[in-house]
Design a protein around this motif. Structure first.
Motif, mmCIF file in Angstrom:
data_model
loop_
_atom_site.group_PDB
_atom_site.id
_atom_site.type_symbol
_atom_site.label_atom_id
_atom_site.label_comp_id
_atom_site.label_asym_id
_atom_site.label_seq_id
_atom_site.Cartn_x
_atom_site.Cartn_y
_atom_site.Cartn_z
ATOM 1 N N ASN A 261 0.821 -1.206 0.000
ATOM 2 C CA ASN A 261 0.000 0.000 0.000
ATOM 3 C C ASN A 261 0.858 1.260 0.000
ATOM 4 O OD1 ASN A 261 -2.718 1.177 0.166
ATOM 5 N ND2 ASN A 261 -2.054 1.928 2.161
ATOM 6 N N THR A 262 1.967 1.239 0.760
ATOM 7 C CA THR A 262 2.872 2.382 0.759
ATOM 8 C C THR A 262 3.475 2.588 -0.620
ATOM 9 O OG1 THR A 262 3.422 1.995 3.085
ATOM 10 C CG2 THR A 262 4.942 3.363 1.819
ATOM 11 N N ALA A 263 3.861 1.487 -1.273
ATOM 12 C CA ALA A 263 4.405 1.593 -2.625
ATOM 13 C C ALA A 263 3.361 2.155 -3.588
ATOM 14 C CB ALA A 263 4.880 0.220 -3.106
ATOM 15 N N THR A 264 2.110 1.718 -3.428
ATOM 16 C CA THR A 264 1.038 2.213 -4.293
ATOM 17 C C THR A 264 0.806 3.708 -4.088
ATOM 18 O OG1 THR A 264 -0.052 0.062 -4.222
ATOM 19 C CG2 THR A 264 -1.389 1.926 -4.934
ATOM 20 N N VAL A 265 0.758 4.126 -2.832
ATOM 21 C CA VAL A 265 0.528 5.539 -2.529
ATOM 22 C C VAL A 265 1.686 6.395 -3.034
ATOM 23 C CG1 VAL A 265 0.326 7.209 -0.645
ATOM 24 C CG2 VAL A 265 -0.979 5.091 -0.571
ATOM 25 N N MET A 266 2.921 5.933 -2.836
ATOM 26 C CA MET A 266 4.072 6.687 -3.312
ATOM 27 C C MET A 266 4.066 6.784 -4.833
ATOM 28 S SD MET A 266 5.282 7.642 -0.530
ATOM 29 C CE MET A 266 6.656 8.537 -1.215
ATOM 30 N N PHE A 267 3.697 5.694 -5.491
ATOM 31 C CA PHE A 267 3.580 5.690 -6.947
ATOM 32 C C PHE A 267 2.561 6.721 -7.418
ATOM 33 C CE2 PHE A 267 1.166 4.035 -10.602
ATOM 34 C CZ PHE A 267 2.162 3.942 -11.560
ATOM 35 N N LEU A 268 1.389 6.728 -6.763
ATOM 36 C CA LEU A 268 0.333 7.666 -7.146
ATOM 37 C C LEU A 268 0.663 9.104 -6.764
ATOM 38 C CD1 LEU A 268 -2.678 5.446 -6.091
ATOM 39 C CD2 LEU A 268 -2.140 6.149 -8.422
ATOM 40 N N PHE A 269 1.539 9.271 -5.785
ATOM 41 C CA PHE A 269 1.930 10.610 -5.352
ATOM 42 C C PHE A 269 3.028 11.176 -6.242
ATOM 43 C CE2 PHE A 269 4.321 13.481 -2.438
ATOM 44 C CZ PHE A 269 3.301 14.380 -2.169
ATOM 45 N N VAL A 270 3.974 10.326 -6.629
ATOM 46 C CA VAL A 270 5.152 10.800 -7.354
ATOM 47 C C VAL A 270 4.922 10.905 -8.865
ATOM 48 C CG1 VAL A 270 7.534 10.219 -7.982
ATOM 49 C CG2 VAL A 270 6.771 9.981 -5.617
ATOM 50 N N VAL A 271 4.342 9.869 -9.465
ATOM 51 C CA VAL A 271 4.261 9.829 -10.927
ATOM 52 C C VAL A 271 3.444 10.989 -11.511
ATOM 53 C CG1 VAL A 271 3.453 8.463 -12.888
ATOM 54 C CG2 VAL A 271 4.716 7.360 -11.039
ATOM 55 N N PRO A 272 2.228 11.285 -11.004
ATOM 56 C CA PRO A 272 1.513 12.435 -11.578
ATOM 57 C C PRO A 272 2.273 13.753 -11.435
ATOM 58 C CG PRO A 272 0.027 11.080 -10.284
ATOM 59 C CD PRO A 272 1.408 10.589 -10.001
ATOM 60 N N LEU A 273 2.970 13.951 -10.305
ATOM 61 C CA LEU A 273 3.757 15.164 -10.135
ATOM 62 C C LEU A 273 4.979 15.159 -11.045
ATOM 63 C CD1 LEU A 273 3.607 15.677 -6.261
ATOM 64 C CD2 LEU A 273 2.368 16.922 -8.025
ATOM 65 N N SER A 274 5.541 13.976 -11.306
ATOM 66 C CA SER A 274 6.683 13.885 -12.215
ATOM 67 C C SER A 274 6.284 14.259 -13.639
ATOM 68 C CB SER A 274 7.262 12.462 -12.204
ATOM 69 O OG SER A 274 7.803 12.150 -10.945
ATOM 70 N N LEU A 275 5.064 13.911 -14.019
ATOM 71 C CA LEU A 275 4.601 14.270 -15.358
ATOM 72 C C LEU A 275 4.548 15.786 -15.525
ATOM 73 C CD1 LEU A 275 1.778 11.611 -15.798
ATOM 74 C CD2 LEU A 275 3.968 11.684 -16.995
ATOM 75 N N GLN A 276 4.295 16.489 -14.416
ATOM 76 C CA GLN A 276 4.325 17.957 -14.465
ATOM 77 C C GLN A 276 5.746 18.496 -14.346
ATOM 78 O OE1 GLN A 276 0.943 20.350 -12.538
ATOM 79 N NE2 GLN A 276 1.013 18.497 -11.301
ATOM 80 N N GLY A 277 6.530 17.921 -13.431
ATOM 81 C CA GLY A 277 7.860 18.443 -13.162
ATOM 82 C C GLY A 277 8.902 17.937 -14.124
ATOM 83 N N GLN A 278 9.164 16.648 -14.082
ATOM 84 C CA GLN A 278 10.212 16.052 -14.899
ATOM 85 C C GLN A 278 9.911 16.143 -16.390
ATOM 86 O OE1 GLN A 278 11.168 12.107 -13.613
ATOM 87 N NE2 GLN A 278 12.108 11.526 -15.559
ATOM 88 N N TRP A 279 8.645 15.937 -16.769
ATOM 89 C CA TRP A 279 8.281 15.926 -18.183
ATOM 90 C C TRP A 279 7.602 17.214 -18.633
ATOM 91 C CZ3 TRP A 279 10.669 12.155 -20.575
ATOM 92 C CH2 TRP A 279 11.023 11.020 -19.858
ATOM 93 N N ASP A 280 7.427 18.139 -17.703
ATOM 94 C CA ASP A 280 6.969 19.497 -18.018
ATOM 95 C C ASP A 280 5.626 19.533 -18.754
ATOM 96 O OD1 ASP A 280 7.323 22.207 -17.752
ATOM 97 O OD2 ASP A 280 8.281 22.436 -19.718
#
Length: 462
Positions: A272-291
């Motif tokens: 569950n922690t891995a799932t939450v971290m995945f859902l927390f990081v990936v959408p923000l990465s699409l904004q930050g890392q991939w602009d």
């Protein structure tokens, strides 16, 4: 009212409740930058919009599950939905970050009543052959909200406001409360009607202090951190001693001797922690890392969203005897996929790998709720569900809170290398949990057979 109608109302209420809970857990991820601008807040304080909700939910679930067993799951489910709806109204009108975070804590209290009580209600109204499918369907609906939350939140934020996410909750919560109130529950009148209030207070206080110490302890002077840790230890010792001697324990000590249950719960905490971290990081990465702008970031996340959404029903069809093996495979597979996610060099590859990660993590996360309910006694279903959800939700909330420690101060956790660091740490944790489960199985650990469910959880309540 017929049994079939009761089952349908219970399932619909649970589906609505889980949808609201999961949507609010992840629907604000893409909206955090806009919330900071609107409320004139910034820094790592914004992560509390997410982590305060998760920590509140996890801290209070233990007591909610047992209260549902004693006073009736239907009543507590209805009350939880109403509390959730009212606190959503306060969130929608919040004038400052402190008010928003405070309302999110109350919202978490409502969620704490909905999830374990709803799962226990399904366990009680559905026959053994249909429980897995009913629970899997409800979790599948929750999976839709979990995975599509960033997309829905991003669209609403861009077109209307982040406050629209909370406005959406209000009619849904009312609908869920109406459905829950129409459920007819068969309650065992010979069951215990007392609640160990001292034990409940001790456990809740221990979890609350633990959350604060882990999240803020590194910033305190060492005497303060030591004092906080001491308080946690003392409260936990008090709780354990209380449960051993109480006439009506909040949690039967025999539950923690149920090896299949504990193995699945602890593995589920990592999943569950891995799932939450995945859902927390990936959408923000699409904004930050991939602009990407908010709308495109949410759209790009739809494929991982769909993959995670179908995972609940798939997990519900998994054989109970294969639960531990399947959980082990999912944890090890998740570790591999998360590492691959940090190595991608194109947006297309990033979304493709994220889709595989969403499927694997979704199966592991949903399997935790289904498998643990299969190895405990039916009359203690709420208690066991509350313990499971407490452990896995607190672990996830702490994970989100600690993510701020590696976040870029200007762009947040979605920027490199912060996002890669969080994903790699998550992968290492999943791999370690998978290895421990595999070692436990090799030493002879086996899931309980359905015919031995009573023995798996110790003697009946006095």
């Amino acid at each position: 009212m017929s049994r079939l109608a009761t089952r349908r109302w219970a399932l619909l209420a649970m589906c609505v409740g889980v949808f609201c809970i999961q949507l609010d857990a992840f629907g604000l991820n893409l909206a955090l930058p806009q919330i900071g601008r609107d409320l004139h807040a910034g820094g790592d304080g914004l992560q509390w919009v997410v982590s305060a909700y998760l920590l509140s939910t996890g801290t209070l679930m233990l007591g909610a599950g047992r209260l549902g067993d004693v006073f009736g799951r239907r009543r507590l489910l209805t009350a939880g939905l109403l509390v959730f709806g009212l606190s959503s109204l306060v969130c929608a009108l919040a004038p400052s970050l402190s008010v928003l975070v405070g309302a999110r804590v109350v919202q978490g209290a409502g969620a704490a009543m909905i999830m374990p009580v709803g799962l226990a209600l399904l366990t009680n109204v559905y026959p053994a052959g249909l429980r897995g499918r009913a629970t899997g369907l409800a979790l599948g609906v929750g999976g839709i909200a979990t995975a599509s939350g960033p997309f829905i939140g991003g669209i609403l934020t861009e077109l209307l406001s982040w406050r629209a996410v909370f406005w959406l909750n209000i009619p849904l919560a009312v609908l869920g409360a109406v459905c829950a109130s129409r459920t007819v529950e068969s309650i065992d009148r010979t069951a215990l009607r007392a609640v160990d209030w001292r034990g409940l207070l001790g456990a809740t206080a221990a979890l609350a202090v633990l959350c604060v110490v882990i999240d803020r302890g590194l910033r305190w002077p060492w005497p303060a951190s030591l004092a906080g840790t001491t308080v946690v230890v003392v409260l936990l010792i008090f709780f354990v001693q209380r449960e051993r001697t109480a006439a009506h324990p909040l949690v039967e000590p025999s539950l923690f001797r149920n090896r299949p249950y504990m193995a699945l719960t602890l593995a589920g905490a990592v999943a569950n922690t891995a799932t939450v971290m995945f859902l927390f990081v990936v959408p923000l990465s699409l904004q930050g890392q991939w602009d990407l702008p908010v709308t495109l970031a949410g759209t790009a996340f739809l494929l991982p969203a769909v993959a995670m959404a179908v995972a609940g029903p798939l997990a519900g069809r998994a054989p109970q005897r294969a639960a531990v093996r399947l959980m082990t495979g999912c944890l090890c597979g998740a570790a591999l996929v998360l590492v691959c996610l940090t190595l991608t060099s194109t947006l297309t590859a990033y979304v493709a790998v994220a889709t595989v990660a969403g499927m694997v993590l979704g199966v592991a996360n949903s399997l935790t709720r289904i498998a643990t309910q299969a190895v405990i006694r039916i009359e203690r279903a709420g208690e066991a569900s509350g313990v499971t959800k407490t452990i896995i939700t607190v672990a996830a909330g702490l994970g989100v809170g600690l993510a701020g420690a590696v976040a870029d101060e200007r762009r947040g956790v979605g920027a490199e290398p912060a996002a890669d660091t969080v994903l790699l740490l998550t992968a290492y944790g999943a791999l370690a949990a998978g290895a421990i489960l595999a070692a436990w199985m090799k030493r002879g650990g086996k899931p309980a057979r359905p015919t031995a469910r009573r023995q798996a959880d110790g003697p009946r309540s006095r």
